[in-house]
Design an enzyme around this catalytic site. Structure first.
Site, PDB file in Angstrom:
ATOM      1  N   ASP A 135      35.387  32.453  35.947  1.00 18.13           N
ATOM      2  CA  ASP A 135      36.628  31.712  35.732  1.00 18.13           C
ATOM      3  C   ASP A 135      36.864  31.399  34.252  1.00 18.13           C
ATOM      4  OD1 ASP A 135      38.510  29.392  35.631  1.00 18.13           O
ATOM      5  OD2 ASP A 135      38.348  29.520  37.813  1.00 18.13           O
TER       6      ASP A 135
ATOM      7  N   SER B 189      42.947  31.480  35.721  1.00 18.77           N
ATOM      8  CA  SER B 189      42.606  31.167  37.100  1.00 18.77           C
ATOM      9  C   SER B 189      43.853  31.136  37.993  1.00 18.77           C
ATOM     10  CB  SER B 189      41.840  29.845  37.143  1.00 18.77           C
ATOM     11  OG  SER B 189      41.151  29.685  38.360  1.00 18.77           O
TER      12      SER B 189
END
Length: 600
Positions: A457, A343
């Site tokens: 994610d 991320s």
């Protein structure tokens, strides 16, 4: 060039000394040791030949005198699991004898090897005569087996083979030897030196120094011999040449011998065209761009298992703390050999892998997150509350059309594959696309739909992918966790929300409501927290800046967050400095057992 293996003279006393210094036999009475020496059978196995196959009867115990073995096991689903390498002094076959079952794995000689063999009858005879000692031996064997599974042996012998005509293989090998430890520790061997030599001569070279580099040429027999004698094969190519004219490695190389592609670069980065080279050399487990001495030093550390890796976690705006950590690492002069992230951590890690300095990192991140909020494109929340188009455009603006494989430094990002429910590791393909997938918080930003996969994610599954990097390098790993201590607190006691116009104000009396983006991110991170805790324990140095009170999307706190990361890294400066004093790339083995194994 034709070579015939020539067994060397090994006296009974040399065998006795060798066995006495092995943990497996060191505690046996002298009478038992003498009996084992007298009944030991010498077995020569050529490189690429199986010693035994999974499922074969367990009819003997073997101890490797010199050479290198590989072991692997095929599961019930047909998947092959690599168990690791066996170095001199290692043993195989004891488990089957002790448990009286068939071979549980296949063992093959990676290069010409010589072993000492004891039949099942001899093993059982000694066990019956010395039960107490053999019980200790059995416990030692099973204990060492449990510890050694999936623990690869350090590579000490390397083959450097030209992937084209006119490549200075010898020059590269000499520079690599210097980076691995210098001429007193690493020996460079050419075809002329090894002509008509037998297995004993090669074993002697490996015992006298910490490492050996075999310099290949265009002669097919010598190339095969170099590969057969080595733990790792390096294919050396000129990155400016035509991949279509690449000379392939010998077809006889075992699938269990790691193969690396080394691209000699004439110009400084950015690089292009690596994908075509990787397609010309399938399969290689790693590739390296070499333009400077620093690049070559990094290759040496990666090959020798002395690399330093850096893993950066996700955490939204809290990820700016990674920039402060990098400032400290750069100030120390600590060389990072492999970088990975999830991320927000993947975004910062990608900049480092691309060669950005601290000032360039700050400019790029400030432009993308502070000056131009990537989460300002709200949409009808059918898939997510943001369109994701702005985030994609900002990533493309920052990283251009670069592919991950073109980055000067090895890098990967992780995302979560909702199609298969597994962690997806991005090591190839467009960089911006990997970062877009790694940062797609479910419900906040739409998933990346690619190659029939739904990618979100990486923090959903693993916000701190230390174990994924452990699978790729040996050595030290610095892990920076900026998301693990994020909490959502509230004093509210309610079962329903107030009218939407009061929520929009974000205040209802004195009560503050957490935003939907915060709730979604925290919800998907709950399961990942347990995984991150395990990952932290696998790191060599763990940095956890105190970011309490920093919101996930507080982009405007950029400078304050960077400063927190820098301050925390400075507090851990002693642990970080210790990595500068790590062992040299190769260390010569000097145990009595190693010396006893030297051919006479």
């Amino acid at each position: 060039m034709t070579e015939t293996p020539q067994p060397h003279v090994i006296t009974a006393e040399r065998i006795r000394c060798f066995l006495a210094n092995l943990p497996l036999f060191g505690g046996l009475p002298s009478e038992a040791l003498a009996q084992l020496c007298a009944q030991a059978e010498r077995v020569h196995v050529s490189g690429g030949t199986a010693l035994f196959d999974q499922g074969d009867p367990s009819d003997a115990l073997y101890v490797l005198f010199y050479g290198r073995l590989a072991a692997w096991r095929r599961g019930g689903d047909g998947e092959v699991r690599r168990l690791g390498h066996i170095a001199p002094g290692g043993y195989v076959g004891e488990t089957g004898l002790l448990l009286e079952q068939a071979r549980t794995a296949t063992v093959m000689a990676l290069r010409d090897s010589e072993l000492l063999r004891w039949s099942k009858a001899t093993f059982e005879q000694v066990m019956s005569q010395y039960p107490a000692a053999m019980l200790r031996l059995a416990r030692e064997a099973l204990s060492r087996y449990a510890e050694s599974v999936n623990r690869p042996a350090q590579a000490r012998c390397f083959a450097v083979l030209p992937g084209g005509i006119g490549i200075d293989v010898g020059g590269f090998a000499s520079r690599l030897a210097a980076a691995l430890g210098g001429p007193d520790e690493v020996r460079v061997i050419y075809a002329g030196q090894a002509r008509n030599r037998g297995s004993a001569w090669y074993a002697l070279q490996e015992q006298q120094v910490a490492g050996v580099i075999y310099v290949g040429d265009l002669d097919s027999a010598w190339r095969e011999r170099c590969a057969r004698q080595s733990d790792v094969v390096l294919m050396l190519v000129d990155a400016s040449s035509d991949p279509a004219k690449a000379i392939p490695p010998p077809s006889t190389i075992s699938e269990h011998t790691p193969k690396h592609l080394v691209l000699m670069q004439h110009e400084a980065p950015p690089y292009r065209g690596t994908r075509t080279w990787l397609e010309a050399y399938p399969p290689v487990i790693a590739h390296h761009h070499v333009h400077s001495d620093a690049d070559l030093a990094r290759v040496a550390r990666l090959l020798a298992g002395k690399a330093i890796g850096l893993v950066l976690s996700g955490g939204g705006a809290r990820g700016f703390a990674h920039v402060g950590v990098l400032r400290v690492l750069h100030g120390l002069g600590l060389d990072i050999d492999y970088v990975a992230g999830c991320s927000a951590g993947a975004i910062v890690a990608a900049g480092h892998a691309a060669g950005w300095d601290d000032a360039q990192q700050v400019r790029a991140l400030r432009a993308a997150f502070v000056d131009d909020n990537p989460l300002s494109d709200l949409t009808l929340p059918l898939v997510a509350i943001h369109r994701g188009r702005k985030a994609s455009l900002l990533l493309q603006r920052a990283y251009g059309d670069a592919d991950i494989e073109d980055l000067p430094l090895p890098f990967f990002a992780v995302s979560s594959d909702l199609t298969s429910g597994t962690l997806h590791v991005h090591e190839r393909g467009p960089l911006w696309m990997a970062l877009r997938a790694s940062t797609a918080i479910p419900g906040v930003v739409p998933p990346l739909f690619h190659d029939h996969r739904v990618l979100v994610d990486g923090g959903v599954i693993d916000n701190l992918p230390v174990s994924t990097l452990r699978q790729r390098i040996a050595g030290h790993i610095i892990a920076v966790d900026v998301g693990g201590n994020y909490r959502i607190d509230t004093a509210l006691e309610e079962a329903w929300l107030p009218p939407f116009w009061q929520q929009i104000r974000k205040q209802w009396g004195k009560k503050t409501y957490p935003g939907i983006a915060q709730l979604l991110w925290r919800a998907v991170m709950v399961n990942s927290d347990a995984s991150s805790a395990r990952q932290r324990r696998q790191s060599s140095v763990l940095l956890k800046p105190d970011l309490s009170g920093i919101d996930l999307f507080d982009w405007k706190a950029f400078d304050r967050i960077v400063a927190i990361g820098e301050t925390h890294a400075n507090h851990r400066i002693t642990a970080l400095k210790a990595l500068l004093d790590a062992d040299p790339p190769l260390r010569r083995a000097e145990t009595d057992a190693d010396l006893a194994a030297q051919p006479g």
